[in-house]
Design an enzyme around this catalytic site. Structure first.
Site, PDB file in Angstrom:
ATOM      1  N   ASP A 142       0.868  -1.183   0.000  1.00  0.00           N
ATOM      2  CA  ASP A 142       0.000   0.000   0.000  1.00  0.00           C
ATOM      3  C   ASP A 142       0.902   1.230   0.000  1.00  0.00           C
ATOM      4  OD1 ASP A 142       0.336  -1.118   2.983  1.00  0.00           O
ATOM      5  OD2 ASP A 142       0.427   1.069   3.014  1.00  0.00           O
ATOM      6  N   ASP A 201       1.548   4.542   2.146  1.00  0.00           N
ATOM      7  CA  ASP A 201       1.234   4.961   3.507  1.00  0.00           C
ATOM      8  C   ASP A 201       0.382   6.243   3.486  1.00  0.00           C
ATOM      9  OD1 ASP A 201       1.655   3.989   6.159  1.00  0.00           O
ATOM     10  OD2 ASP A 201       2.892   5.739   6.557  1.00  0.00           O
TER      11      ASP A 201
END
Ligand SMILES: [Zn+2]
Length: 216
Positions: A156, A158
């Site tokens: 992902d 952040d």
């Protein structure tokens, strides 16, 4: 070869409560000399994107309150300027042409994810990746005179790295699952090509020193 899932067989141990000293001790006790440490990370820099595999070359330890050393008396100061073994890192990079070499991994205490401000701050300080398990694992491995290299899967971006909702647990686990085959293939190839650990500075740093803890 030994395999130890750091979170336990059923993901029982959250990152801030893992007994890192016991895990590294157990591996060394089995005769392990080189540790390959896959982990899930968030991206802090636009140089990386979800799905990327990165072998970091630097680490910033932002954890607190963890048992982070085997040293409990005397003067033993681990050389740690370069926290990852260059030889084992090289074997990981050579195993897959798509792997990115280099980058700074910031390790936070967790288990919560970062605020946007924290995330932007880590990025501004030069962080490339963010994670909750990379420390004190790397230092403990070297205290046990083992080579250690991390293989980070970016799951992902952040919270501070993009404008969306921020990172959530589901997307992290889903991306990790969808990359498991690639990850295990890479690790299998790297293990087959590991260099001889004899003579590596990850072990020889302690030659001639009087360690105040046991290396099994
Ligand atoms: Zn080494």
């Amino acid at each position: 070869m030994a395999f130890l899932p750091r979170h336990g067989a059923h993901h029982d141990f959250p990152p801030h409560l893992i007994n890192y000293r016991a895990n590294l001790w157990a591996q060394r006790s089995l005769g392990v000399r080189q540790v390959l440490a896959p982990c899930a990370v968030g991206g802090l820099s636009t140089d990386v994107a979800p799905g990327d595999l990165v072998v970091p070359d630097q680490l910033v330890d932002r954890t607190s309150g963890r048992a982070s050393s085997y040293v409990e008396r005397g003067a033993v100061h681990l050389p740690f300027a370069d926290p990852y073994c260059p030889r084992v890192s090289g074997a990981l990079v050579a195993a897959d042409p798509g792997v990115r070499r280099g980058g700074t991994m910031v390790v936070i205490e967790g288990p919560r994810f970062s605020t946007r401000a924290e995330s932007r701050w880590y990025a501004a300080q030069g962080g490339t990746l963010i994670n909750m398990t990379g420390a004190p694992e790397a230092a403990l491995a070297r205290e046990q005179r083992m080579c250690y290299a991390a293989l980070a899967l970016v799951t992902d971006m952040d919270a501070g790295a993009e404008d969306g909702e921020g990172v959530g647990q589901e997307e992290v686990f889903a991306l990790f699952r969808s990359n498991l085959d690639r990850l295990t293939g890479l690790l299998t190839a790297a293990i087959a090509a590991l260099p001889d650990p004899d003579g590596c500075a990850c072990s020889t740093w302690a030659d001639g020193l009087e360690l105040t803890y046991e290396v099994p």
